[in-house]
Design an enzyme around this catalytic site. Structure first.
Site, short mmCIF file in Angstrom:
data_model
loop_
_atom_site.label_atom_id
_atom_site.label_comp_id
_atom_site.label_asym_id
_atom_site.label_seq_id
_atom_site.Cartn_x
_atom_site.Cartn_y
_atom_site.Cartn_z
N HIS A 142 0.83 -1.21 0.00
CA HIS A 142 0.00 0.00 0.00
C HIS A 142 0.86 1.26 0.00
CE1 HIS A 142 -3.22 -2.63 2.02
NE2 HIS A 142 -3.39 -2.61 0.74
N ARG A 166 -16.36 5.26 -15.48
CA ARG A 166 -16.71 3.92 -14.95
C ARG A 166 -17.90 4.10 -14.00
NH1 ARG A 166 -10.61 3.09 -15.03
NH2 ARG A 166 -10.27 1.24 -16.31
N ARG A 178 -19.92 4.94 -19.60
CA ARG A 178 -19.99 3.50 -19.88
C ARG A 178 -21.10 2.92 -19.02
NH1 ARG A 178 -14.89 -0.30 -18.62
NH2 ARG A 178 -15.52 0.00 -16.46
N GLU A 210 -13.09 -5.34 -25.87
CA GLU A 210 -12.33 -6.01 -24.81
C GLU A 210 -12.23 -7.52 -25.06
OE1 GLU A 210 -13.72 -3.76 -20.84
OE2 GLU A 210 -15.26 -4.06 -22.34
N ASN A 251 -6.95 -3.51 -21.04
CA ASN A 251 -6.78 -4.30 -19.81
C ASN A 251 -7.45 -5.66 -19.97
OD1 ASN A 251 -5.82 -1.85 -18.96
ND2 ASN A 251 -7.62 -1.33 -17.75
N ASP A 252 -8.73 -5.62 -20.37
CA ASP A 252 -9.43 -6.89 -20.55
C ASP A 252 -9.00 -7.58 -21.84
OD1 ASP A 252 -11.07 -7.50 -18.32
OD2 ASP A 252 -12.28 -5.74 -18.79
N ARG A 303 -6.06 -10.80 -15.23
CA ARG A 303 -5.49 -9.55 -14.74
C ARG A 303 -5.52 -9.58 -13.21
NH1 ARG A 303 -10.10 -5.21 -16.75
NH2 ARG A 303 -9.28 -3.78 -15.23
N CYS A 348 -8.70 3.03 -24.10
CA CYS A 348 -8.91 3.53 -22.73
C CYS A 348 -8.33 2.59 -21.68
CB CYS A 348 -10.39 3.79 -22.45
SG CYS A 348 -11.40 2.32 -22.53
C1 PEP Z 1 -10.23 -2.22 -19.97
O1 PEP Z 1 -10.64 -3.37 -19.86
O2 PEP Z 1 -9.17 -1.92 -20.56
C2 PEP Z 1 -10.98 -1.10 -19.38
C3 PEP Z 1 -10.63 0.16 -19.59
O3 PEP Z 1 -12.03 -1.43 -18.57
P1 PEP Z 1 -11.85 -1.80 -17.03
O4 PEP Z 1 -10.41 -1.62 -16.67
O5 PEP Z 1 -12.77 -0.90 -16.29
O6 PEP Z 1 -12.28 -3.23 -17.02
MG MG Z 2 -12.63 -3.74 -19.08
#
Ligand code: PEP
Ligand code: MG
Length: 838
Positions: free
Chosen positions: A459, A566, A602, A698, A721-722, A732, A770
């Site tokens: 942290h 988000r 979103r 994604e 990310n996804d 992840r 994003c």
């Molecule tokens: C992603 O998946 O890249 C994304 C921006 O959505 P989240 O991180 O909110 O799943």
């Molecule tokens: Mg995502």
């Protein structure tokens, strides 16, 4: 006298509880205010009504206010109310975890007797004692042996720990707080390790279960609400204690990974041969300084100078606990402001420790036996600390430091030490930092931090990154031998610590540091200007937002728009969904914070890894592959319909983009669009609003089918990310496969390329990114070369990413992208990017 505020879902319930408590006061007057129900008959709680009640009670009382709450969102609303209060009033308010009815009766009587705020809260928290004595208390029965004293009406169930870090501080704090809400004695044991039973209400004891992901925990409950307690706690366990991914996920951006080959930066004679980890990017040079000397608390005569009258000693301790609570709340507020709510949540676990019945109870027993307050408290803390420190798991073991930190804070208050101590100046060299110590560092005074221990995901490290203080961790205990005042240079990008560097090295480092600082200043100065490549191609640099505070930060950092809001921040951690009016209000607040810039809302992206308590769903073996995002929204259309209505109403007044998450088939998009049309009709506000519609990309299949979606959308926003986790089959947040989940893997890049091609290179829908990759300045030329024209990043990253865009020569970036698509690995791509940016 102390004032009391009753927060409840039902006004009738609250009024009746107050009437009952008043009976016990026999005519004595205690200021009691009620904030309950949305009106006379509608259940609910309202933070602004709580603020008013607290303010009124505070005005009528001179000893501060104790707030008692009933269930679930009452607690959340009270916490929110606390944040809304003026600092000066907030300091006098204590949220008390006592059961409402019993607690109110005891609190009223204790307040009438002139007790302090801490005493009122402590007495109220112990209000179940009478009932326990009469009905039996399995907690004090031979719990550790595993055989409860009384098996009558005992209910037992079990669940598997799904949290990525196990039952660590935050989920344990949620469990302990929830367990305390029931009129039931609840215990847990770790069936996998064969541990003994511990009380669920005790955060310190829960830590000793050593509960790791996959461990089976058994819960047993006894008492009038045993069944509800068991049901709720099992459901909570199955939902991973509603831990949001932001707090569950180790935040280790690619840019702070340790270099493949760590240099050997230490002079051999100091023997500093550990492999330090670059933990927070940046360069810092300055004299070594220790953590403030006052931080080390010595238990000495000063801390125990009180008399040995148990009642007086207990009062001293509860007053010190109050002071520590106020300190932690202050630090929490600062952390929330500086680094956001998710990181500030660390301190909720610290606050929960101050209410831990085991810690307080242990001290109380010792004080009753004639021990002075500080010694009694120190012994209770040492017991909890040692139990955690003996665990095998490194992450849980590290929580022992949190217990120690909170314990020291109370000891400091007992010794009458200063609440606020000056931040160190120079290069801070320490064994480790607690989150509280990290949050209190002044980035203007601390050049850098070197820790002998620590880790990327601690942290404290997360806070250092958020504060922008360069840091190197895990440098080994030899750094502690660096004499104070010795010049130390720290490279938080490469993971280097140079002790007493010669003048030539110093000069080179200072030049690099100045160049970086200049770049930063220049980026900040230009951040309100739009960004375009060297060839004049405009690129939007947007911000990812999860709260109004984020929106304010985004505006301050010059974001062109909010590229990803988000909206789940409104839906998580509560026990009912926000209604249309609340959603509309929140979206408008975000738009206002961004001064009317376009906001990309979103729709709800929950389910699977982000469960909602009020939307029970069967446990899934692979939540990331389950009912999440748009799948869940279409399965529960009433939620989506309400959200769309709120969004449409807002879109009539301010520019809005609407984005659907986790889309994998065209049918999903078409169904969602049909519901949007219905929402526009339902809004019944004349002409349809100007609303652009897009999807998140994604899922690899969606990237490959982008041409199918293109005629139906205004934009694609690639969630790397996804997309990365699904492309590489690397979950992840799972440390074991973290290295695999690299968004620069050519497999992911080919999918981004497929989307850009399907979008027609500017002729069709806009392509945005994003995911976290968009904030990696090294990757900016690559993404633009592939055809991306909007980058949506965390607000802090906006100025730097705008500068990175301005440096891009687009034709060269296109060549770079072509080479990267042919590369064999993420490492090879990174090498190409490093070479490209020089
Ligand atoms: C992603 O998946 O890249 C994304 C921006 O959505 P989240 O991180 O909110 O799943
Ligand atoms: Mg995502």
């Amino acid at each position: 006298m102390v004032g009391i505020v009753v927060v409840a879902h039902s006004r009738a319930l609250a009024d009746a509880a107050v009437a009952l408590a008043s009976e016990m006061l026999h005519g004595q007057r205690v200021p009691i205010e009620v904030a309950a129900g949305l009106d006379e008959t509608t259940f609910g709680t309202d933070a602004t009504a709580i603020v008013t009640a607290i303010t009124d009670a505070d005005a009528a009382a001179d000893g501060g206010v104790v707030v008692l709450m009933d269930l679930g969102s009452a607690v959340l609303s009270a916490e929110l109310a606390l944040e809304l209060l003026d600092d000066e009033v907030r300091e006098r308010v204590l949220l008390c975890p006592a059961p409402l009815v019993e607690g109110l009766v005891v609190a009223s009587v204790t307040a009438a007797g002139g007790a302090s705020r801490a005493e009122v809260a402590a007495e109220a928290s112990g209000a179940l004692a009478g009932k326990l004595a009469q009905l039996g208390d399995p907690v004090s029965a031979p719990a550790e042996t595993g055989s409860p004293a009384d098996h009558r009406a005992e209910l037992v169930g079990s669940f598997t720990v799904v949290n990525p870090h196990g039952l660590h501080a935050r989920p344990a704090a949620v469990l302990a707080a929830r367990a305390r809400e029931f009129d039931a004695q609840v215990q847990l044991r770790n069936r996998t390790t064969g541990s003994g039973w511990v009380p669920a209400a005790s955060l310190s004891k829960l830590g000793t279960l050593g509960a790791l992901p996959g461990h089976q925990l058994e819960i047993r409950a006894q008492g009038s609400q045993a069944e509800q307690a068991l049901d709720e706690l099992l459901a909570l366990g199955l939902r991973g204690f509603d831990e949001s991914p932001a707090s569950a996920r180790p935040a280790a951006p690619a840019s702070v990974r340790p270099p493949a080959t760590a240099p050997a930066p230490f002079p051999a004679d100091l023997g500093l041969a550990a492999a330090p980890i670059a933990a927070s990017p940046g360069l810092g040079i300055g004299p070594a300084c220790p953590l403030r000397a006052e931080a080390a608390v010595q238990l000495d005569a000063a801390t125990d100078e009180g008399d040995t009258d148990p009642a007086a000693e207990w009062r001293r301790l509860t007053d010190a606990v109050d002071t520590a609570r106020e300190d932690i709340q202050r630090v929490r507020a600062r952390a929330a402001e500086q680094v956001g709510e998710a990181e500030a949540g660390i301190f909720d676990a610290h606050l929960a420790m101050l209410d831990d019945p085991e810690l307080l109870g242990g001290a109380h027993t010792r004080i009753d036996g004639g021990t002075a307050a500080a010694t009694a408290w120190a012994a209770s803390i040492a017991e909890a600390h040692d139990a955690l420190a003996a665990l095998d798991d490194e992450y849980l073991r590290a929580r022992a430091a949190d217990v120690r930190a909170v314990g020291d804070q109370v000891l400091r208050a007992l010794a009458g030490g200063p609440a606020e101590v000056a931040s160190p100046e120079g290069v801070l060299v320490a064994a480790d930092l607690t989150p509280a110590q990290a949050a209190e560092l002044d980035a203007a005074r601390v050049d850098a931090v070197v820790l002998a221990y620590g880790s990327l995901t601690a942290h404290a490290t997360i806070l250092l990154r958020a504060l922008g203080i360069p840091a190197v961790v895990a440098a080994g205990p030899a750094v502690l031998a660096i004499p104070d005042g010795t010049l130390v240079a720290v490279d938080g990008i490469r993971g280097e610590v140079l002790v007493d560097p010669d003048t030539e090295v110093q000069r080179a480092l200072r030049e690099r540091a100045e160049a970086l600082a200049d770049q930063d200043r220049e980026a900040r100065a230009l951040t309100n200007q739009p960004a375009a490549t060297l060839n004049g191609v405009p690129v939007s640099v947007a911000a990812n937002i999860g709260s109004v505070a984020d929106a304010l930060a985004a505006a301050e950092r010059g974001a062109d728009l909010a590229g990803l809001v988000r909206t789940e921040f409104l839906f998580l951690d509560r026990d009912s969904a926000p209604d249309v009016a609340e959603q509309e209000r929140s979206y408008r607040e975000i738009a206002a914070a961004l001064h009317g810039r376009r906001i990309t809302l979103r729709t709800l992206d929950v389910g699977g890894d982000k469960p909602l308590s009020y939307l029970p769903a069967p446990a899934e073996a692979n939540p990331f592959l389950g009912l999440r995002g748009i799948r869940l929204a279409l399965a529960r259309p009433e939620l989506l319909a309400e959200q769309l209505l709120a969004i449409v109403r807002v879109a009539h007044d301010t520019p809005v983009d609407l984005m659907f998450p986790m889309v994998s088939t065209l049918d999903e998009l078409l169904s969602a669009r049909r519901m949007l049309t219905e929402a526009i009709e339902a809004a019944d506000a004349g002409d349809p609003p100007e609303l652009r519609v897009g999807i998140m990309v994604e899922v690899p299949a969606t990237a490959l089918k982008a041409a199918v979606f293109a005629p139906h959308v205004d934009f694609f926003s690639i969630g790397t990310n996804d997309l990365t986790q699904y492309t590489l089959a690397a979950e992840r947040g799972n440390d074991n496969v973290a290295a695999l989940g690299d968004p620069l893997d050519p497999g992911v890049l080919r999918l981004i390329d497929a989307v850009c091609r399907a979008a027609g290179g500017g002729a069709g829908p806009l392509v945005a990114v994003c995911g976290e990759l968009a904030a990696d300045e090294l990757a900016v030329p690559l993404l633009l070369g592939l055809g991306v024209r909007e980058l949506s990043v965390n607000p802090r990253a906006v100025p730097g990413v705008k500068q990175a865009v301005r440096a891009v020569d687009l034709p060269k970036a296109v060549e770079l992208a072509a080479r990267a698509l042919q590369a064999e690995s993420a490492t090879a791509v990174r090498a190409l990017l490093t070479q490209f940016t020089g």
